[in-house]
Write a protein that holds these residues in place. Sequence first.
Motif, short mmCIF file in Angstrom:
data_model
loop_
_atom_site.label_atom_id
_atom_site.label_comp_id
_atom_site.label_asym_id
_atom_site.label_seq_id
_atom_site.Cartn_x
_atom_site.Cartn_y
_atom_site.Cartn_z
N UNK A 48 -48.83 -67.52 -20.04
CA UNK A 48 -48.51 -68.18 -18.59
C UNK A 48 -46.54 -68.17 -18.77
N UNK A 49 -46.24 -69.01 -19.64
CA UNK A 49 -44.67 -68.57 -19.36
C UNK A 49 -43.55 -67.23 -19.85
N UNK A 50 -44.87 -66.59 -19.99
CA UNK A 50 -44.89 -65.45 -20.95
C UNK A 50 -44.39 -63.97 -19.81
N UNK A 51 -45.70 -64.76 -18.91
CA UNK A 51 -46.43 -63.73 -17.78
C UNK A 51 -46.67 -62.61 -17.97
N UNK A 52 -47.77 -63.33 -19.42
CA UNK A 52 -49.03 -61.76 -19.62
C UNK A 52 -49.95 -62.22 -18.97
N UNK A 53 -50.97 -60.92 -19.17
CA UNK A 53 -52.31 -60.98 -18.36
C UNK A 53 -53.35 -61.07 -20.10
N UNK A 54 -54.34 -61.22 -18.83
CA UNK A 54 -55.69 -60.68 -20.54
C UNK A 54 -55.39 -59.11 -20.50
N UNK A 55 -56.48 -59.27 -21.48
CA UNK A 55 -56.97 -57.58 -22.20
C UNK A 55 -57.86 -57.23 -21.74
N UNK A 56 -58.35 -58.37 -20.99
CA UNK A 56 -60.07 -58.09 -20.73
C UNK A 56 -59.74 -58.25 -19.49
N UNK A 57 -59.78 -56.99 -18.03
CA UNK A 57 -59.10 -56.78 -17.05
C UNK A 57 -60.09 -55.91 -15.73
N UNK A 58 -60.50 -56.20 -14.76
CA UNK A 58 -61.23 -55.96 -13.59
C UNK A 58 -61.17 -54.59 -13.67
#
Length: 158
Positions: A48-58
């Motif tokens: 969250x601090x690095x602005x990352x998202x999860x690998x699995x995405x809609x």
Amino acid sequence: MPGHFDILDIAVLHEPGSGWPDKTGHPERFTLDFLVNGRSLHQLLGADELGMVGRFACDYPDHNGDSAKVFLLEAAADYDGKSILFGCGICLDLGCGAILVEITRVEGGWLWSGFSYDNGWAEWLPDTARYEEVYPFYFSEENYADVIERAATFVRRE
């Protein structure tokens, strides 16, 4: 094997995006966070601090199926024996930096260990001391298979 298993689950992560219509920011994204014993790995690992998202995405359902194969060890890991958990909100490419995990099949279940940050090229990396304090997680065969199947078929419902 430990005397107990950790509980794996998923939760939707929403990244609202910024400036995307003029292509100067990043798009709105709905991806998945992994919860271990009810605790967000996105927060625990500092994604969250690095602005990352999860690998699995809609918005990339075909990619989710490919990702599930990686998480079930039916396809090769992404980098140096590890698989991407969280990454860049635009491309999820390792070159932008990613948080990785080593996934191992063990008797009766699955082990997640060796959490790390890498970008595949730079010697400078952010402070990753927090990863050394993250214990390995053991998941039962049934729990793990169920969660990865749900992640593979993730579609955001309005």
